[in-house]
Design a protein around this motif. Sequence first.
Motif, PDB file in Angstrom:
ATOM      1  N   TYR A   9       0.830  -1.203   0.000  1.00 51.03           N
ATOM      2  CA  TYR A   9       0.000   0.000   0.000  1.00 51.03           C
ATOM      3  C   TYR A   9       0.868   1.258   0.000  1.00 51.03           C
ATOM      4  O   TYR A   9       0.515   2.270  -0.622  1.00 51.03           O
ATOM      5  CB  TYR A   9      -0.908  -0.007   1.236  1.00 51.03           C
ATOM      6  N   GLN A  10       2.023   1.195   0.689  1.00 51.03           N
ATOM      7  CA  GLN A  10       2.903   2.367   0.730  1.00 51.03           C
ATOM      8  C   GLN A  10       3.375   2.747  -0.668  1.00 51.03           C
ATOM      9  O   GLN A  10       3.368   3.922  -1.028  1.00 51.03           O
ATOM     10  CB  GLN A  10       4.112   2.076   1.620  1.00 51.03           C
ATOM     11  N   TRP A  11       3.784   1.738  -1.477  1.00 50.94           N
ATOM     12  CA  TRP A  11       4.259   2.035  -2.828  1.00 50.94           C
ATOM     13  C   TRP A  11       3.108   2.437  -3.745  1.00 50.94           C
ATOM     14  O   TRP A  11       3.284   3.254  -4.650  1.00 50.94           O
ATOM     15  CB  TRP A  11       5.013   0.850  -3.398  1.00 50.94           C
ATOM     16  N   ARG A  12       1.938   1.855  -3.516  1.00 50.92           N
ATOM     17  CA  ARG A  12       0.766   2.268  -4.293  1.00 50.92           C
ATOM     18  C   ARG A  12       0.422   3.731  -4.022  1.00 50.92           C
ATOM     19  O   ARG A  12      -0.114   4.425  -4.893  1.00 50.92           O
ATOM     20  CB  ARG A  12      -0.437   1.384  -3.953  1.00 50.92           C
ATOM     21  N   LEU A  13       0.692   4.182  -2.813  1.00 43.78           N
ATOM     22  CA  LEU A  13       0.438   5.575  -2.464  1.00 43.78           C
ATOM     23  C   LEU A  13       1.602   6.469  -2.895  1.00 43.78           C
ATOM     24  O   LEU A  13       1.397   7.571  -3.412  1.00 43.78           O
ATOM     25  CB  LEU A  13       0.218   5.691  -0.948  1.00 43.78           C
ATOM     26  N   PHE A  14       2.842   5.978  -2.722  1.00 43.01           N
ATOM     27  CA  PHE A  14       4.029   6.783  -2.973  1.00 43.01           C
ATOM     28  C   PHE A  14       4.238   7.065  -4.459  1.00 43.01           C
ATOM     29  O   PHE A  14       4.483   8.219  -4.854  1.00 43.01           O
ATOM     30  CB  PHE A  14       5.245   6.071  -2.390  1.00 43.01           C
ATOM     31  N   LEU A  15       4.141   6.029  -5.298  1.00 43.84           N
ATOM     32  CA  LEU A  15       4.474   6.199  -6.716  1.00 43.84           C
ATOM     33  C   LEU A  15       3.539   7.178  -7.443  1.00 43.84           C
ATOM     34  O   LEU A  15       4.020   8.087  -8.140  1.00 43.84           O
ATOM     35  CB  LEU A  15       4.481   4.833  -7.406  1.00 43.84           C
ATOM     36  N   PRO A  16       2.208   7.070  -7.319  1.00 43.48           N
ATOM     37  CA  PRO A  16       1.345   8.060  -7.991  1.00 43.48           C
ATOM     38  C   PRO A  16       1.562   9.484  -7.489  1.00 43.48           C
ATOM     39  O   PRO A  16       1.585  10.431  -8.282  1.00 43.48           O
ATOM     40  CB  PRO A  16      -0.083   7.567  -7.679  1.00 43.48           C
ATOM     41  N   VAL A  17       1.731   9.629  -6.169  1.00 46.23           N
ATOM     42  CA  VAL A  17       1.956  10.974  -5.624  1.00 46.23           C
ATOM     43  C   VAL A  17       3.270  11.544  -6.155  1.00 46.23           C
ATOM     44  O   VAL A  17       3.355  12.707  -6.567  1.00 46.23           O
ATOM     45  CB  VAL A  17       1.953  10.932  -4.082  1.00 46.23           C
ATOM     46  N   LEU A  18       4.315  10.692  -6.158  1.00 50.95           N
ATOM     47  CA  LEU A  18       5.611  11.150  -6.660  1.00 50.95           C
ATOM     48  C   LEU A  18       5.524  11.512  -8.139  1.00 50.95           C
ATOM     49  O   LEU A  18       6.099  12.520  -8.578  1.00 50.95           O
ATOM     50  CB  LEU A  18       6.658  10.064  -6.435  1.00 50.95           C
ATOM     51  N   LEU A  19       4.815  10.699  -8.922  1.00 53.28           N
ATOM     52  CA  LEU A  19       4.665  10.985 -10.350  1.00 53.28           C
ATOM     53  C   LEU A  19       3.969  12.335 -10.559  1.00 53.28           C
ATOM     54  O   LEU A  19       4.394  13.138 -11.404  1.00 53.28           O
ATOM     55  CB  LEU A  19       3.869   9.854 -11.015  1.00 53.28           C
ATOM     56  N   CYS A  20       2.925  12.586  -9.805  1.00 53.25           N
ATOM     57  CA  CYS A  20       2.218  13.872  -9.921  1.00 53.25           C
ATOM     58  C   CYS A  20       3.150  15.039  -9.579  1.00 53.25           C
ATOM     59  O   CYS A  20       3.193  16.054 -10.287  1.00 53.25           O
ATOM     60  CB  CYS A  20       1.005  13.882  -8.992  1.00 53.25           C
ATOM     61  N   SER A 194       5.989  10.742   3.903  1.00 56.49           N
ATOM     62  CA  SER A 194       4.536  10.903   4.078  1.00 56.49           C
ATOM     63  C   SER A 194       3.793   9.616   3.763  1.00 56.49           C
ATOM     64  O   SER A 194       2.881   9.211   4.511  1.00 56.49           O
ATOM     65  CB  SER A 194       4.028  12.034   3.177  1.00 56.49           C
ATOM     66  N   SER A 195       4.175   8.942   2.680  1.00 54.04           N
ATOM     67  CA  SER A 195       3.496   7.685   2.330  1.00 54.04           C
ATOM     68  C   SER A 195       3.761   6.619   3.376  1.00 54.04           C
ATOM     69  O   SER A 195       2.881   5.812   3.696  1.00 54.04           O
ATOM     70  CB  SER A 195       3.972   7.201   0.956  1.00 54.04           C
ATOM     71  N   GLN A 196       4.976   6.642   3.943  1.00 57.42           N
ATOM     72  CA  GLN A 196       5.285   5.684   5.008  1.00 57.42           C
ATOM     73  C   GLN A 196       4.439   5.969   6.242  1.00 57.42           C
ATOM     74  O   GLN A 196       3.932   5.043   6.898  1.00 57.42           O
ATOM     75  CB  GLN A 196       6.774   5.756   5.352  1.00 57.42           C
ATOM     76  N   TYR A 197       4.266   7.249   6.554  1.00 56.65           N
ATOM     77  CA  TYR A 197       3.449   7.617   7.713  1.00 56.65           C
ATOM     78  C   TYR A 197       1.988   7.231   7.505  1.00 56.65           C
ATOM     79  O   TYR A 197       1.355   6.617   8.376  1.00 56.65           O
ATOM     80  CB  TYR A 197       3.567   9.122   7.955  1.00 56.65           C
ATOM     81  N   PHE A 198       1.443   7.587   6.321  1.00 55.46           N
ATOM     82  CA  PHE A 198       0.028   7.323   6.079  1.00 55.46           C
ATOM     83  C   PHE A 198      -0.255   5.830   5.906  1.00 55.46           C
ATOM     84  O   PHE A 198      -1.393   5.390   6.109  1.00 55.46           O
ATOM     85  CB  PHE A 198      -0.446   8.086   4.840  1.00 55.46           C
ATOM     86  N   ARG A 203      -0.102  -1.120   7.545  1.00 56.91           N
ATOM     87  CA  ARG A 203       0.877  -2.148   7.894  1.00 56.91           C
ATOM     88  C   ARG A 203       0.526  -2.804   9.226  1.00 56.91           C
ATOM     89  O   ARG A 203       0.575  -4.041   9.352  1.00 56.91           O
ATOM     90  CB  ARG A 203       2.276  -1.531   7.970  1.00 56.91           C
ATOM     91  N   ILE A 204       0.168  -1.970  10.205  1.00 58.14           N
ATOM     92  CA  ILE A 204      -0.168  -2.537  11.517  1.00 58.14           C
ATOM     93  C   ILE A 204      -1.432  -3.390  11.420  1.00 58.14           C
ATOM     94  O   ILE A 204      -1.508  -4.488  11.995  1.00 58.14           O
ATOM     95  CB  ILE A 204      -0.340  -1.412  12.548  1.00 58.14           C
ATOM     96  N   LEU A 205      -2.441  -2.898  10.685  1.00 55.66           N
ATOM     97  CA  LEU A 205      -3.671  -3.680  10.518  1.00 55.66           C
ATOM     98  C   LEU A 205      -3.407  -4.976   9.764  1.00 55.66           C
ATOM     99  O   LEU A 205      -4.012  -6.019  10.057  1.00 55.66           O
ATOM    100  CB  LEU A 205      -4.718  -2.841   9.778  1.00 55.66           C
ATOM    101  N   ARG A 206      -2.493  -4.945   8.768  1.00 56.83           N
ATOM    102  CA  ARG A 206      -2.146  -6.169   8.045  1.00 56.83           C
ATOM    103  C   ARG A 206      -1.502  -7.182   8.990  1.00 56.83           C
ATOM    104  O   ARG A 206      -1.863  -8.366   8.984  1.00 56.83           O
ATOM    105  CB  ARG A 206      -1.194  -5.830   6.901  1.00 56.83           C
TER     106      ARG A 206
END
Length: 505
Positions: A9-20, A194-198, A203-206
């Motif tokens: 989930y972190q990379w799914r969040l990080f990569l699109p945000v970084l691309l933008c 930020s993506s690691q924080y969000f 991660r904890i729930l997983r």
Amino acid sequence: MASKKAISYQWRLFLPVLLCFWVILISMAVWQLYRVHEVKQDMVDDQLELVGERIAAFYENPNLPDDPEDFMRFINKFYTDSRRYDPMTVLVRDNEGHTVISFGVKIPEDIEIPVPEEEDAGHGKFKYSGKDLDDSSDDITFLYYVRNISNGYTAYVLLPYTKVVELSVSASTTRFWLIFFTIAVFITVMAYISSQYFSKNIRILRDFANKAADDPDFVATGMDFPHDEMGDISRKIISIYNQRIKEMERREKEHKVALNAIEDKERMKRELTGNINHELKTPVGVIQGYLDTIVDDPDMTPETRERFLKKAQQNVHRLTALIADITAITKLDSGGKLVNVEETDFHDLVFKLDNYVTENKLLGKMKFFYDIPLRCKVVGNDSLLTSVILNFIKNSVAYSQGKECHLNCIGEDDKMYYFTFYDDGIGVPPEHLPHMFERFYRVNAGRSRETGGTGLGLSIVEVTITTLGGTIDVQNRLPRGLEYHFSLPKWGPKGPKKVTDSETC
């Protein structure tokens, strides 16, 4: 077939945000380079325009000097001091295209410079091909400014687009790209953090879900969720899960307790059935033996016949008492029936019972004493409580070998009265105390029936007290005797509800 590894989930969040961010940053960088170039180009054009306008102003001046070369030489000298404008050329042509005056680089007559058609002035860029101007190049690009003068002349300001000019109108890329990559690295790092924080909640729930799936008894503790909306939701999920686990554990314990209670009840029923069969066979066998002997021996003496009939009569009485006790304890054990309770004056009940046992000589050589307060109103049933006290007394008379027995009220609180019944007899061995209320339990190992009794008296006492809402225990009394402590609920102003056996077990 190997399954594809899922992207976290972190990379799914990080990569699109970084691309933008990168798209926006690159777009802004390109736009900024373009704007810097445009601004610098405008500065050069403004200088060319300034020269052209000054020439036009000179020719349009009514006090025009006879020789404009001094003015032209002044302008040319001012700008040729700069490397950028050193090759700049100033031309003035008449209506027929002949050069009237020229300063700077020699411009051939055949060079056709674009002239504004509708406006008086204009900027532009054109290429000239030929060796007359520069042997080192066939093609030269010019920046120009053209100004139509009112007296029929046209002023031209030309600037060859040299490397110096090209660099002067270009953005300074070294510093620009250094700043660009610094900002890009900063944005990348901040996006990752930020993506690691969000994604921390995810991660904890997983991890929680994996542990909960692997271990049904897993209890989630020590999970440090961030203090934000997602963290609040995650903590609520964990709390609901832990409550559910605790509820399941509680239900499991209750289920086990219920199963154990059912098993114990079935075991007690089996034991009771076996003991009843055993206890009934003995007096029935004795009665049958005596009667068969009497019937088979018609010549039996009257004395012997009378003795045998008395023995049979004693066992009939014993059998009757046993059946009565079995009936009483079966009714008390019946969970589906209500025990009728009523307001009972325990002092009056004991007073009447004292007279009864005295008149019927049930105490033998013992004496009975009691100390019960007046108006001692308890939740009770006259017949059941009478049976309790009689069983205490009969037990003391039959087994204690004492001289006295006592029934006293030893205290009270808002809900209960507390009583004790004791004698001054020999007591019982300590190992027998835990079994005193078991059905058909006898202290003597040979289950002797010399003293009579059914073995159910104390069991009836224990079930009666607990059914009425009280408690009971037994212990040896110092220095001598056996002592029972029991309690009975008080009768309130409005009376208690009816109590079922199932509620008190």
